[in-house]
Design an enzyme around this catalytic site. Sequence first.
Site, PDB file in Angstrom:
ATOM      1  N   ASP A 120       9.258   2.526   0.273  1.00  0.00           N
ATOM      2  CA  ASP A 120       8.188   3.123   1.052  1.00  0.00           C
ATOM      3  C   ASP A 120       8.327   2.595   2.478  1.00  0.00           C
ATOM      4  O   ASP A 120       7.856   1.502   2.797  1.00  0.00           O
ATOM      5  CB  ASP A 120       6.833   2.766   0.442  1.00  0.00           C
ATOM      6  CG  ASP A 120       5.680   3.387   1.220  1.00  0.00           C
ATOM      7  OD1 ASP A 120       5.925   3.893   2.332  1.00  0.00           O
ATOM      8  OD2 ASP A 120       4.539   3.343   0.725  1.00  0.00           O
ATOM      9  N   LYS A 165       4.023   8.131   9.481  1.00  0.00           N
ATOM     10  CA  LYS A 165       3.690   7.464  10.735  1.00  0.00           C
ATOM     11  C   LYS A 165       4.658   7.840  11.887  1.00  0.00           C
ATOM     12  O   LYS A 165       4.514   8.918  12.433  1.00  0.00           O
ATOM     13  CB  LYS A 165       3.548   5.957  10.504  1.00  0.00           C
ATOM     14  CG  LYS A 165       2.407   5.721   9.487  1.00  0.00           C
ATOM     15  CD  LYS A 165       1.876   4.330   9.336  1.00  0.00           C
ATOM     16  CE  LYS A 165       0.599   4.374   8.495  1.00  0.00           C
ATOM     17  NZ  LYS A 165       0.614   3.636   7.256  1.00  0.00           N
ATOM     18  N   TYR A 200       0.863  -1.192   0.000  1.00  0.00           N
ATOM     19  CA  TYR A 200       0.000   0.000   0.000  1.00  0.00           C
ATOM     20  C   TYR A 200       0.888   1.228   0.000  1.00  0.00           C
ATOM     21  O   TYR A 200       1.864   1.287   0.754  1.00  0.00           O
ATOM     22  CB  TYR A 200      -0.903   0.001   1.242  1.00  0.00           C
ATOM     23  CG  TYR A 200      -1.796   1.212   1.359  1.00  0.00           C
ATOM     24  CD1 TYR A 200      -2.808   1.441   0.431  1.00  0.00           C
ATOM     25  CD2 TYR A 200      -1.620   2.140   2.394  1.00  0.00           C
ATOM     26  CE1 TYR A 200      -3.643   2.558   0.541  1.00  0.00           C
ATOM     27  CE2 TYR A 200      -2.454   3.254   2.503  1.00  0.00           C
ATOM     28  CZ  TYR A 200      -3.468   3.460   1.566  1.00  0.00           C
ATOM     29  OH  TYR A 200      -4.272   4.558   1.679  1.00  0.00           O
TER      30      TYR A 200
END
Length: 423
Positions: free
Chosen positions: A239, A267, A144
């Site tokens: 990522d 995050k 994702y």
Amino acid sequence: MKLVKSKKIFSRLKKSLPGGVNSPVRAFNSVDSFPLIIKSGKGSVIIDEDDNSYIDFVGSWGPLILGHANPNVISKIIDTIRNGTSFGNSTKLEAELAEMVIKAFPSIDLIRFVNSGTEATMSAIRLARAYTNKKIIIKFEGCYHGHGDSFLSKSGSGIAELDESISRGVSNLVISETITLPYNDINSVETIFNLNKNDIAAIIVEPIAGNMGVILPENNFLENLRMITEKYNSLLIFDEVISGFRVDYGGAQTLYNVNPDITCLGKIIGGGLPVGAYGGKYEIMKMVAPLGQVYQAGTLSGNPVAMSAGIATLKILKSGHIYTELEKKGAYLEKTIVQEFIKKKIKIKFSRSGSMFGIFFSSIKIKNWSDVQLSDINFYKMFHSKMLEHGIYLPPSPYESFFISVSHSQKDLDRFVDVIKKL
Ligand SMILES: *Cc1c(COP(=O)(O)O)cnc(C)c1O
């Protein structure tokens, strides 16, 4: 557990927000269950509007490696906020966080802060296309990368087929410039490079996959991606929005010793506030405006309050033996959970990197998205709601990572295992 106030609030939310939420997974549709409406959190525990408390193994989907409301982080936020919340001008705090990230990630010379992981990945592929003057982006099934148009696709029917969109409203033109391949499958990557020799701008990959449960890279997958991108003058984008500062202070790239050209972060670097970032070699990052001609901007980017939460978090992570302790907790849970399920004769696959892990109800080895899809989703739903009833909050989807934080005590971990015993 009683849910009276929570139900009222959710009805109210549904009247003004699509599906009652601001991010789809929060609706708990994947576990056919009623969504939590949270009032507060402290350490490893969250409390809902009906005063039910849960030991939290989701941690806001990854950012809260220190647990909820860490006193150092909160006090740094308060100190900063007293002097104003946003200026749209530069502050010293941006230098401080940037220097910390650059020191942690040897592959990053320059970094640009944004407000989410989505913004980081969108900007990273724009930069990769500009730098290489090529257009195709390769990504992997089950990874994702946020909700940018280019990432909302799945693979076509054959390996050389064009991608198909997974969301309405995305232009076919955009989708035609993304190719999605199976994770851990270097042969298919080689095939695609052979077919499109001079057109591939970049490969983007989660170096440890955390959005289809947890799947680790196998058989030198990352090293091979590095070799192939170098051979064809394409860029390698990691990522590390989840894995950065999670599996190691320097992310998965430090753990596996593979340097990407561009790294995306999010995050944890925001310490629970909205921060994303992308960074890489000077040669590439010098193309970003105002130094270069790749446009990318943000009114609230580098926001001082968000920067200070990130700084306070990284300071704690850097000191002491945080990652050794998290590894110990992870290993303990792995061992004890696997034992319990063996006793129950329930087939599971447990995969883990430090404090992030996934549980698949499956008897086959899991190395990519097709394997994940063969696991028992209905059993996960049952597992999730039973655990929730007993005060253990697990990801409300079978495809998300579980997270352990610094604030989880031995008692919290034992409670997790005790509840499994009762299932
Ligand atoms: C969460 C996530 C994103 C998107 O970040 P947002 O802040 O939700 O936009 C991108 N990549 C990975 C690997 C993620 O886990």
